[in-house]
Write an enzyme that holds these catalytic residues in place. Sequence first.
Site, mmCIF file in Angstrom:
data_model
loop_
_atom_site.group_PDB
_atom_site.id
_atom_site.type_symbol
_atom_site.label_atom_id
_atom_site.label_comp_id
_atom_site.label_asym_id
_atom_site.label_seq_id
_atom_site.Cartn_x
_atom_site.Cartn_y
_atom_site.Cartn_z
ATOM 1 N N ASN A 96 0.878 -1.174 0.000
ATOM 2 C CA ASN A 96 0.000 0.000 0.000
ATOM 3 C C ASN A 96 0.914 1.223 0.000
ATOM 4 O OD1 ASN A 96 -2.982 0.553 2.103
ATOM 5 N ND2 ASN A 96 -2.606 1.048 -0.029
ATOM 6 N N CYS B 17 -6.584 5.855 7.214
ATOM 7 C CA CYS B 17 -5.938 4.808 6.415
ATOM 8 C C CYS B 17 -4.954 4.087 7.322
ATOM 9 C CB CYS B 17 -5.213 5.419 5.221
ATOM 10 S SG CYS B 17 -4.292 4.210 4.232
ATOM 11 N N GLY B 18 -5.156 2.789 7.527
ATOM 12 C CA GLY B 18 -4.314 2.043 8.449
ATOM 13 C C GLY B 18 -2.867 1.951 8.016
ATOM 14 N N ASN B 19 -2.628 1.516 6.784
ATOM 15 C CA ASN B 19 -1.250 1.430 6.301
ATOM 16 C C ASN B 19 -0.650 2.818 6.102
ATOM 17 O OD1 ASN B 19 -0.925 -1.401 6.230
ATOM 18 N ND2 ASN B 19 -2.047 -1.517 4.293
ATOM 19 N N CYS C 37 -4.655 -3.189 2.321
ATOM 20 C CA CYS C 37 -5.530 -2.189 2.928
ATOM 21 C C CYS C 37 -5.582 -2.475 4.422
ATOM 22 C CB CYS C 37 -6.931 -2.246 2.315
ATOM 23 S SG CYS C 37 -8.114 -1.130 3.103
#
Length: 276
Positions: free
Chosen positions: A13, A75-77, A213
Site C-alpha cells: 500500500n 488509512c491504516g497502512n 488495505c
Amino acid sequence: MSIPFQKYHGTGNDFLIIHADEHVPDRGALAERECDRTDGVGADGILFLALEEQFNPPRVVMTLVQPDGATAPMCGNGARCAAEWAMDRTGSESVMIDTQAGTLRAERDGEAVVVEMTELTFVPDEVPVNADEPVLREEIEGLEVSVVNTGVPHAVSFVDDVDDVDLEAVAPPVRYADVFPKGTNVCVASPDGSGGFRQRTYERGVEGETDSCGTGAVAIAVAARRLGLTDADPVAVSPPGGDLRVSFNDRGRPTLAGPVEHEFDGEVAVESPVEP
C-alpha cells in the site's frame, strides 16, 4: 516549481509523503496526477504530514488525499507509513498521529510498525449504511457482506477462496450501492486454515484493487470474530502485498502491525505561488 516527496509503502500500500509546509495550491489535482501509475509517480494516495516535535511523544497530523482527489478520514497502512516517516525524523520509537477519524498511537515493534486503530463500529448510522440494525450477513448487490467502520466504511465478504473472485466485477456495485450514503470499501476474505485470512480489497477513492488495505484487514478481523469465524489473537491477515497482524489490546481497540519500507525520494511539479 517542484517540491520534494518521499515514497513509502506498507505491505504494498504505497504513498507519496509531502510535508504539509510545502505550498500545494490544489492537493486534489496533484493526487489525481501523481498517483496515476502510467503518467505520474504512481501511488495509492498522497500523505500530507505536519510534524510537531515539541510533544513527547512527537505528533504528526496526517491528511490523506486519494487518487480521485478526495480526502479520506483514515488509512491504516497510511498511518503506519506516517509513523515510520515521523520516527525516522525524530529518533523516537513512538508517535501520536492525528487523523480526521481520531488520534492514534504508533510504535516500532522489531521490524514492524504497530498502530492502535480508531474506535470501530457496526452501528448503521455511524458506518454509515442505511439499515435498522447492524449488517452482519446480508446480501448487497449480489454479495453477502458484513458492514463495519474501522475509520472508514468496509463491506466484508467471506468466501472460500479470494483467488476465485472477480473483484473488479463484484465490488463496484457494492461500493456504489444506494445503501451506503458515502460509499464503501469492499473486502473479500478467505480462511487460511490457521485462524487467519487471505485478503483482497477494492478501495474507495482508488477505485480499484490495492495490494493491501490496513483498515480492511482490521475490518476482516473484527467481522470474523463477531461472526465466530475465528478466535485467534492476533489474527493474521494476508493481502497480496504482504502479511499484517491484527491484535486486540486491553482497551478493546484493535492494533494493526506490519512492515513499512522507505522506497525512494523525488520531486513533483506544482504551480508556482502567485506573487502579491
